[in-house]
Design a protein around this motif. Sequence first.
Motif, PDB file in Angstrom:
ATOM      1  N   ALA A 152       0.820  -1.218   0.000  1.00  0.00           N
ATOM      2  CA  ALA A 152       0.000   0.000   0.000  1.00  0.00           C
ATOM      3  C   ALA A 152       0.849   1.260   0.000  1.00  0.00           C
ATOM      4  CB  ALA A 152      -0.938   0.004   1.210  1.00  0.00           C
ATOM      5  N   ILE A 153       2.047   1.177   0.587  1.00  0.00           N
ATOM      6  CA  ILE A 153       2.880   2.382   0.654  1.00  0.00           C
ATOM      7  C   ILE A 153       4.081   2.308  -0.292  1.00  0.00           C
ATOM      8  CG2 ILE A 153       2.184   2.912   3.017  1.00  0.00           C
ATOM      9  CD1 ILE A 153       4.862   1.775   3.964  1.00  0.00           C
ATOM     10  N   ALA A 154       4.070   1.355  -1.198  1.00  0.00           N
ATOM     11  CA  ALA A 154       5.143   1.268  -2.198  1.00  0.00           C
ATOM     12  C   ALA A 154       5.085   2.489  -3.115  1.00  0.00           C
ATOM     13  CB  ALA A 154       5.001  -0.014  -3.011  1.00  0.00           C
ATOM     14  N   GLY A 155       6.212   3.174  -3.269  1.00  0.00           N
ATOM     15  CA  GLY A 155       6.275   4.347  -4.131  1.00  0.00           C
ATOM     16  C   GLY A 155       5.472   5.528  -3.633  1.00  0.00           C
ATOM     17  N   ILE A 156       5.177   5.532  -2.340  1.00  0.00           N
ATOM     18  CA  ILE A 156       4.262   6.550  -1.834  1.00  0.00           C
ATOM     19  C   ILE A 156       4.911   7.926  -1.713  1.00  0.00           C
ATOM     20  CG2 ILE A 156       4.647   6.365   0.666  1.00  0.00           C
ATOM     21  CD1 ILE A 156       1.484   6.212   0.829  1.00  0.00           C
ATOM     22  N   ASP A 157       6.244   7.977  -1.613  1.00  0.00           N
ATOM     23  CA  ASP A 157       6.925   9.277  -1.529  1.00  0.00           C
ATOM     24  C   ASP A 157       6.586  10.148  -2.735  1.00  0.00           C
ATOM     25  OD1 ASP A 157       8.321   7.326   0.130  1.00  0.00           O
ATOM     26  OD2 ASP A 157       9.787   8.916   0.490  1.00  0.00           O
ATOM     27  N   ALA A 158       6.778   9.597  -3.933  1.00  0.00           N
ATOM     28  CA  ALA A 158       6.502  10.353  -5.157  1.00  0.00           C
ATOM     29  C   ALA A 158       5.011  10.607  -5.322  1.00  0.00           C
ATOM     30  CB  ALA A 158       7.044   9.591  -6.371  1.00  0.00           C
ATOM     31  N   PHE A 159       4.193   9.646  -4.932  1.00  0.00           N
ATOM     32  CA  PHE A 159       2.745   9.799  -5.066  1.00  0.00           C
ATOM     33  C   PHE A 159       2.232  10.920  -4.157  1.00  0.00           C
ATOM     34  CE2 PHE A 159      -1.673   8.478  -4.006  1.00  0.00           C
ATOM     35  CZ  PHE A 159      -2.192   8.509  -5.288  1.00  0.00           C
ATOM     36  N   TRP A 160       2.805  11.042  -2.981  1.00  0.00           N
ATOM     37  CA  TRP A 160       2.384  12.070  -2.016  1.00  0.00           C
ATOM     38  C   TRP A 160       2.837  13.466  -2.436  1.00  0.00           C
ATOM     39  CZ3 TRP A 160       5.174  15.346   1.339  1.00  0.00           C
ATOM     40  CH2 TRP A 160       4.441  15.911   2.392  1.00  0.00           C
ATOM     41  N   ASN A 161       3.968  13.539  -3.118  1.00  0.00           N
ATOM     42  CA  ASN A 161       4.622  14.819  -3.394  1.00  0.00           C
ATOM     43  C   ASN A 161       4.042  15.514  -4.632  1.00  0.00           C
ATOM     44  OD1 ASN A 161       6.368  16.976  -3.319  1.00  0.00           O
ATOM     45  ND2 ASN A 161       8.125  15.835  -4.132  1.00  0.00           N
ATOM     46  N   VAL A 162       2.841  16.054  -4.492  1.00  0.00           N
ATOM     47  CA  VAL A 162       2.181  16.804  -5.570  1.00  0.00           C
ATOM     48  C   VAL A 162       1.648  18.113  -4.999  1.00  0.00           C
ATOM     49  CG1 VAL A 162       1.544  14.802  -6.960  1.00  0.00           C
ATOM     50  CG2 VAL A 162       0.015  15.575  -5.133  1.00  0.00           C
ATOM     51  N   GLY A 163       1.355  19.049  -5.880  1.00  0.00           N
ATOM     52  CA  GLY A 163       0.946  20.374  -5.440  1.00  0.00           C
ATOM     53  C   GLY A 163      -0.528  20.538  -5.152  1.00  0.00           C
ATOM     54  N   HIS A 164      -1.238  19.450  -4.943  1.00  0.00           N
ATOM     55  CA  HIS A 164      -2.657  19.526  -4.600  1.00  0.00           C
ATOM     56  C   HIS A 164      -2.985  18.426  -3.599  1.00  0.00           C
ATOM     57  CE1 HIS A 164      -2.436  16.594  -7.914  1.00  0.00           C
ATOM     58  NE2 HIS A 164      -3.423  15.973  -7.286  1.00  0.00           N
ATOM     59  N   SER A 165      -4.139  18.501  -3.000  1.00  0.00           N
ATOM     60  CA  SER A 165      -4.554  17.497  -2.020  1.00  0.00           C
ATOM     61  C   SER A 165      -4.998  16.226  -2.724  1.00  0.00           C
ATOM     62  CB  SER A 165      -5.702  18.035  -1.165  1.00  0.00           C
ATOM     63  OG  SER A 165      -5.279  19.137  -0.391  1.00  0.00           O
ATOM     64  N   ARG A 166      -4.592  15.086  -2.203  1.00  0.00           N
ATOM     65  CA  ARG A 166      -5.045  13.803  -2.721  1.00  0.00           C
ATOM     66  C   ARG A 166      -6.420  13.482  -2.122  1.00  0.00           C
ATOM     67  NH1 ARG A 166      -2.309  12.144  -7.243  1.00  0.00           N
ATOM     68  NH2 ARG A 166      -0.081  11.793  -6.886  1.00  0.00           N
TER      69      ARG A 166
END
Length: 673
Positions: A152-166
């Motif tokens: 569930a948290i694989a690759g989550i660093d890049a997925f989290w790092n965006v300029g809007h709310s998920r």
Amino acid sequence: MLARQKFYRNHFFSVIGLSLGLFCSQVSATTLDQQRQLYQDAKQSIKASEFGKLDSIKAKLADYPLLPYVEAAQLSKQLASVTQKQISEFGKQYPDVPVTTQLQQRWLNQLIRQKRWKAYLPALAKSGINGSEKYECYRRHALMETGHKAKAIAGIDAFWNVGHSRPDACDSSFEYWQKTKGGPSSALATSRFWKSVAAKQMSLAKYLRRFITAKQDKAVIDRFYKIQANPELLTKKNALKDDTLANRETYLYGLTRLSLSKPAAAAKTWLTVRDTLKFNTKRKESLNRRLASRLQSKAPKGALKLIEQLGDNQDETIQNRLFRTALIKEDWQEVFRLISNLPEETQKNERWVYWRTLAASHTQGLTPAASQAFVTLSKERSYYGLLAADILNRPFSLNPTATKPAGKALNTLAETPAFKRMFELYKQNEHYLARREWNRITQDADSDTFYAAATLAHQWGWHDQAIRGAAKARVWDAIDIRFPAPYTKIFDKMAAELEIDTNWARAVARQESAYQTTVRSSAGARGLMQLMPKTAKQTAKKFDVKYKGVTDLNRPVININLGSAYLAQMQKRFKGNQILATAAYNAGPHRVDQWLKARGHLPMDIWVETIPFRETNKYVRNVIAYHAIYATIAGESKHSLEQPAFELALQDAVGAKQSKTLRKQIKQQLSAY
């Protein structure tokens, strides 16, 4: 005609819940017209959950192009009891039908509502739906719920790092990541903070501060918030020295805020740093234009010079602001200079050819007839071509194309399953679904395919889609497709009763909706002539038109009646000036009153060119050109600029420097419009 062609089966159709043997025993020689009615019957049966009746109807629709839509509707109705196997089989059977994607999305949403996370994971994998933020968040949530937390948290660093709310569905995996892995790091949170600032997501940026622990990063962000509170701090010499992401974002954000109150100070500061720091090109151009807009709006001392420095002679948008200011003043030397400073390729645009030639006519003694570019422009089928032709006393040119797609190519395209479905959806008045089919089949289409598709749509009478297709194909000279004339009797009848020009009313409808009868704008305008419900109600009362409510605006006869009546009302209000009436139809009469009060002394060509609203500016120019086209198609001996109803109410500016002879000629030509 495609409507008369017989549809042959070219796919093996299997119907969920029925065996092939049942199909074969029930299929009979059902006519196409009967199948169209049976399609409607099938929809009603699904709505009423009469599935036994539906089975017998579907047997007669075995070779009907819209059978996939019936089956998808049935599956959607029975979604609570449907299995993944049925959804997968439907997807395999109809992989290229747009409704397949919608069915798969409904199925995924159903699994989400039922919290069937174990089933959701393979369903998403089999759906082929990629790139959806929503479904990706639920994928991670499903992994959390089924015990696969590491995945569930694989690759989550890049997925989290965006300029809007998920989406909220991501919260469970984010929280687990933070709890077990300590994420995000201060550096990652800082990176996302500046992305949020760039996207103007300030609430998110504020939230992210809690994760930023590095002393230097905290100091930089604290400084950002001080500048947010007092952006004038940026005007101090060397306020931010180093070329860092933080400094660049702070300048972009802070100077934007400062421009609201002190645009000159913001512009001067920006000019000192924009070429010393490595700003993103697009964002640099965006701030150039924003500052130019604020300077023009506030008009502080020295604004024009600052605007010109911001544009640096290359930004057409900023040069256009300076040009409009010079044109309103009728400062022809400045008009000529500004246009001449544009890149050579840009100057070839017909708009700049028109105005540069007129400016040269009195600054350099050049007559329009001596300009080859102007003579060439006069042969174009456009607003500026119309004005140029009139000045040179030339006939308006239609330039229709003589070539059309080959009949074989048309027949081949018409026989594809997608176009068969598209045609039937059009006949069933399900235009939204038909457009989905269009978008799918033309996704990677070349110009020839678009032209053939547009020609078919035109033959069907699907004019708005044909017009869009011709534009995609860039076949600008396909006059028959781009300027159809449906509802002729209604337009002519209303125009005669209301004493307006029928080609004017038709030009407005072409511009407003491209003859799409049920279109609705984001503002709420409806139908062929895009009437707001309030305006329709008032106009119906004033002109004694039977009008029951907004749904009536989807009826061409009512919409054209009320739209034409409102045009007549605007024409009367503005003393027969159809240019002003056209502007009022789009922007409202009160705004036109304001524009006339601010600059009503201008010649009409300048008045149109300097309409403040970009949409209305383009709208009026298009309607004028479309009017000329429809008038020419109708075989009228005089084109639109010579119509008596287009008399001007405006006078020339006092003290205009333009050549009296030329201005007199232009005024005579334009004042007839």
